[in-house]
Design a protein around this motif. Structure first.
Motif, PDB file in Angstrom:
ATOM      1  N   THR A  13       0.846  -1.180   0.000  1.00 24.72           N
ATOM      2  CA  THR A  13       0.000   0.000   0.000  1.00 24.72           C
ATOM      3  C   THR A  13       0.885   1.235   0.000  1.00 24.72           C
ATOM      4  O   THR A  13       1.819   1.334   0.794  1.00 24.72           O
ATOM      5  N   LEU A  57      -2.214   6.246  -0.132  1.00 28.41           N
ATOM      6  CA  LEU A  57      -3.424   5.440   0.005  1.00 28.41           C
ATOM      7  C   LEU A  57      -3.672   5.092   1.472  1.00 28.41           C
ATOM      8  O   LEU A  57      -4.812   5.155   1.956  1.00 28.41           O
ATOM      9  N   ARG A  96      -5.143   8.131   3.175  1.00 29.09           N
ATOM     10  CA  ARG A  96      -6.551   8.314   2.808  1.00 29.09           C
ATOM     11  C   ARG A  96      -7.442   7.309   3.531  1.00 29.09           C
ATOM     12  O   ARG A  96      -8.539   7.638   3.971  1.00 29.09           O
ATOM     13  N   GLN A  97      -6.960   6.078   3.670  1.00 27.14           N
ATOM     14  CA  GLN A  97      -7.747   5.062   4.374  1.00 27.14           C
ATOM     15  C   GLN A  97      -7.872   5.387   5.854  1.00 27.14           C
ATOM     16  O   GLN A  97      -8.929   5.176   6.459  1.00 27.14           O
ATOM     17  N   ALA A 116     -10.408   8.140   6.198  1.00 30.57           N
ATOM     18  CA  ALA A 116     -11.753   7.599   5.973  1.00 30.57           C
ATOM     19  C   ALA A 116     -12.254   6.843   7.203  1.00 30.57           C
ATOM     20  O   ALA A 116     -13.424   6.946   7.580  1.00 30.57           O
ATOM     21  N   GLU A 117     -11.373   6.075   7.854  1.00 31.04           N
ATOM     22  CA  GLU A 117     -11.778   5.337   9.057  1.00 31.04           C
ATOM     23  C   GLU A 117     -12.042   6.285  10.224  1.00 31.04           C
ATOM     24  O   GLU A 117     -12.959   6.079  11.009  1.00 31.04           O
TER      25      GLU A 117
END
Length: 85
Positions: free
Chosen positions: A25, A29, A32-33, A36-37
């Motif tokens: 990863t 990315l 961003r994850q 988002a979490e």
């Protein structure tokens, strides 16, 4: 009736002979994850946070008092048995 799958892998894709390459990863990315979490988290209100903090501090103080009391009693018991000065 149950299906007997002993001796074979059930619904698993077969691995190719050789090395499997794991995809890494990228840091962007991953970031961003994480964001988002964190948006999914239900953050406590200030009132809730103060309440939770108070409960934790009271519990810790009670436990410190309990451990200190047991320590004092055990110390007195050992000194009484072994004749400490």
């Amino acid at each position: 009736m149950a299906i007997d799958t002993r001796g074979e892998a059930a619904d698993r894709p077969s691995k190719p002979s050789g090395q499997t390459v794991k995809k890494r990863t990228s840091p962007a990315l991953f970031y961003r994850q994480v964001i988002a979490e964190l948006r999914k988290v239900i953050w406590p209100t200030r009132k809730d946070l103060i309440s939770y903090t108070t409960v934790v501090l009271v519990f810790v103080l009670i436990m410190v008092g309990l451990v200190a009391g047991i320590d004092f009693l055990l110390t007195q018991g050992v000194l009484a048995v072994f004749g400490g000065a």
